[in-house]
Design a protein around this motif. Structure first.
Motif, PDB file in Angstrom:
ATOM      1  N   GLU A 187       9.754   3.667   1.196  1.00 13.12           N
ATOM      2  CA  GLU A 187       9.437   4.712   0.661  1.00 13.12           C
ATOM      3  C   GLU A 187       9.264   6.281   1.303  1.00 13.12           C
ATOM      4  OE1 GLU A 187       5.224   5.011   2.841  1.00 13.12           O
ATOM      5  OE2 GLU A 187       4.399   5.327   0.680  1.00 13.12           O
ATOM      6  N   LYS A 188       9.832   6.534   2.599  1.00 11.18           N
ATOM      7  CA  LYS A 188       9.835   7.763   2.793  1.00 11.18           C
ATOM      8  C   LYS A 188      11.091   7.888   2.073  1.00 11.18           C
ATOM      9  CE  LYS A 188       7.097   7.915   7.188  1.00 11.18           C
ATOM     10  NZ  LYS A 188       7.054   6.068   7.344  1.00 11.18           N
ATOM     11  N   HIS A 208       2.730  11.346  -5.814  1.00  9.25           N
ATOM     12  CA  HIS A 208       3.235   9.925  -5.570  1.00  9.25           C
ATOM     13  C   HIS A 208       2.188   8.990  -5.279  1.00  9.25           C
ATOM     14  CE1 HIS A 208       7.073  12.092  -4.458  1.00  9.25           C
ATOM     15  NE2 HIS A 208       6.181  13.170  -4.014  1.00  9.25           N
ATOM     16  N   TYR A 257      11.453   0.428  -3.314  1.00 13.96           N
ATOM     17  CA  TYR A 257      10.246   1.848  -3.959  1.00 13.96           C
ATOM     18  C   TYR A 257       9.325   1.835  -2.183  1.00 13.96           C
ATOM     19  CZ  TYR A 257      10.660   4.437  -7.925  1.00 13.96           C
ATOM     20  OH  TYR A 257      11.263   5.509  -8.564  1.00 13.96           O
ATOM     21  N   ARG A 258       8.991   0.306  -2.123  1.00 16.03           N
ATOM     22  CA  ARG A 258       7.750   0.293  -1.689  1.00 16.03           C
ATOM     23  C   ARG A 258       8.892  -0.399   0.450  1.00 16.03           C
ATOM     24  NH1 ARG A 258       6.767  -5.968   0.011  1.00 16.03           N
ATOM     25  NH2 ARG A 258       8.860  -5.790   1.061  1.00 16.03           N
ATOM     26  N   ASP A 259       9.595  -0.664   0.417  1.00 13.24           N
ATOM     27  CA  ASP A 259      10.839  -0.767   1.820  1.00 13.24           C
ATOM     28  C   ASP A 259      11.178   0.575   1.921  1.00 13.24           C
ATOM     29  OD1 ASP A 259       9.422  -3.171   1.373  1.00 13.24           O
ATOM     30  OD2 ASP A 259      11.471  -4.244   1.281  1.00 13.24           O
ATOM     31  N   THR A 266      -0.115   5.322  -4.452  1.00  9.89           N
ATOM     32  CA  THR A 266      -0.332   4.345  -4.533  1.00  9.89           C
ATOM     33  C   THR A 266      -0.808   3.623  -5.651  1.00  9.89           C
ATOM     34  OG1 THR A 266      -2.385   4.162  -3.750  1.00  9.89           O
ATOM     35  CG2 THR A 266      -0.401   4.173  -1.752  1.00  9.89           C
ATOM     36  N   ASP A 273       1.127  -1.138   0.238  1.00  4.60           N
ATOM     37  CA  ASP A 273       0.386   0.231   0.543  1.00  4.60           C
ATOM     38  C   ASP A 273       0.736   0.717   0.234  1.00  4.60           C
ATOM     39  OD1 ASP A 273       1.236   0.076   2.441  1.00  4.60           O
ATOM     40  OD2 ASP A 273      -1.036   0.351   3.830  1.00  4.60           O
ATOM     41  N   LYS A 274       2.098   1.183  -0.627  1.00  5.92           N
ATOM     42  CA  LYS A 274       3.056   2.422  -0.188  1.00  5.92           C
ATOM     43  C   LYS A 274       2.644   2.585  -1.400  1.00  5.92           C
ATOM     44  CE  LYS A 274       4.824   1.504   3.869  1.00  5.92           C
ATOM     45  NZ  LYS A 274       3.884   0.202   4.037  1.00  5.92           N
ATOM     46  N   ARG A 275       3.358   4.313  -1.444  1.00  8.64           N
ATOM     47  CA  ARG A 275       3.408   5.384  -2.637  1.00  8.64           C
ATOM     48  C   ARG A 275       4.652   5.165  -3.852  1.00  8.64           C
ATOM     49  NH1 ARG A 275       3.330  10.932  -0.831  1.00  8.64           N
ATOM     50  NH2 ARG A 275       4.470   9.557   1.327  1.00  8.64           N
ATOM     51  N   THR A 321      10.270   9.135  -1.888  1.00  2.48           N
ATOM     52  CA  THR A 321       9.331  10.209  -1.678  1.00  2.48           C
ATOM     53  C   THR A 321      10.099  11.055  -0.871  1.00  2.48           C
ATOM     54  OG1 THR A 321       7.911   9.546   0.014  1.00  2.48           O
ATOM     55  CG2 THR A 321       7.518   8.664  -2.067  1.00  2.48           C
TER      56      THR A 321
END
Ligand code: NAP
Length: 321
Positions: A279-280, A229, A275-277, A231, A193-195, A283
């Motif tokens: 995300e912060k 950014h 990208y998922r792990d 999901t 569910d990550k951006r 972005t």
């Protein structure tokens, strides 16, 4: 007064093409574009010449040809072509060729289109994803980040441009909505569910033009750019509304994605996992405000979708056929 020349690698492609078009569209601007291609007679090269760009031949594998192509230029846009050969070492050799050519030409501003070396977050010892090609986690990211130093080592006035996932991959590389047996559509990513930071590929060139225009302010800096950014679920919802289809996000594991078997699937599976792990980190390194300050026409996903509907709809229909 003579316009300052920006020599553009990959001028017939996504990033460079956006830059040449942005420069040539700004008739009263201080710059003009020199489009670099291997084939000055291709339709794409001719289309750039028709915009008023100077079109010259060079090959990124041939340093001497790059020296000639960069000679007399104020600026150089440097990008490598990983997906043409899948070789991180070749990308790095190409970056070296461009850095030496830019130095020989004495250019005053280089933009190096790069990406993060993901091994700073996922060292080779981290088994959450396989190591690829012997020493990379995400070869097409890591090789670029690892070689950033050739530009600074050469003493070049360089801006490091961290780009984002092209939304255009939807129609260019089959990453858009795919029709299912029941008539609905899915987009498939291993992003949870990550951006993910994404953008219209033409906006990369437009942002790069903004960096050249701002000049000194950006020399020695790293700039990350993105259009939005989002999901997977948000993108699916936007596809549904924008294309008038029922599109859902099909979340798969990075492991499943790596196993899809198309060329580069492992590299992309690892990329999406990073990208998922992280995300912060990703972005935060791609400010939408900065991107918009460089390119006031920066597109949101909805705007990109509306503009590219004619390219996306056939993809949707063909896949369903
Ligand atoms: N797809 C994404 O989502 C994404 C996101 C961020 C970054 N990237 C990175 O973007 C890079 C590619 O940029 P792009 O998408 O703008 O490329 P592109 O659209 O594939 O275009 C590349 C252009 O470069 C030229 N080219 C290819 N080989 C060349 C060579 N040996 N010498 C000189 N020119 C050559 C070709 O022009 P001619 O045929 O006219 O010579 C081609 O039109 C990759 O390294 C990739 O990792 C991609």
């Amino acid at each position: 007064m003579a316009k300052k020349i920006i020599a553009v690698m990959g001028a017939t492609g996504a990033q460079g093409g956006g830059l040449v078009k942005a420069i040539m569209a700004d008739k009263s601007g201080e710059f003009t574009a020199r489009a670099i291609t291997r084939d000055v007679n291709s339709d794409k090269a001719k289309a750039l010449a028709a915009l008023g760009a100077e079109v010259v031949a060079a090959d990124i594998d041939n340093e001497e040809s790059l020296k000639k192509a960069f000679a007399g230029a104020y600026g150089a846009y440097c990008v490598t072509f990983f997906w043409a050969h899948f070789s991180p070492e070749k990308e790095q050799a190409n970056a070296g060729n461009m850095a030496r050519a830019a130095k020989a030409a004495g250019v005053q501003h280089v933009i190096w289109s790069t990406l993060e070396d993901t091994r700073k977050w996922v060292p080779l010892s981290d088994n959450r994803m396989p190591t690829l090609q012997g020493k990379y986690k995400v070869p097409h990211f890591d090789a670029k980040g690892e070689i950033n130093h050739v530009f600074t080592d050469a003493g070049l006035p360089v801006t490091f441009l961290n780009t984002s996932f092209y939304w255009d991959n939807a129609y260019m590389f089959g990453m858009g909505p795919a029709k299912q047996a029941d008539g609905s559509y899915t987009i498939t990513f291993p992003m949870g569910d990550k951006r993910m930071s994404g953008m219209a590929c033409e906006d990369i060139g437009k942002c790069a033009y903004g960096i050249f225009k701002k000049g000194k302010e950006y020399i020695g800096k790293t700039v990350g750019i993105a259009g939005e950014h989002l999901t997977g679920a948000q993108m699916a919802e936007k596809y549904s509304k924008g294309l008038g289809i029922n599109c859902k996000y099909n979340e798969v594991t990075p492991e499943a994605y790596r196993g899809f078997g198309f060329p580069g699937a492992e590299d992309l599976g690892n990329m999406f996992q990073v990208y998922r792990d992280f995300e912060k980190e990703f972005t935060a390194a791609r400010s939408l405000d900065v991107s918009r300050s460089l390119n006031p026409e920066l597109q949101t996903f909805d705007q990109w979708l509306a503009k590219n509907k004619s390219k996306l709809l056939p993809t949707v229909e063909v896949k369903g056929a």
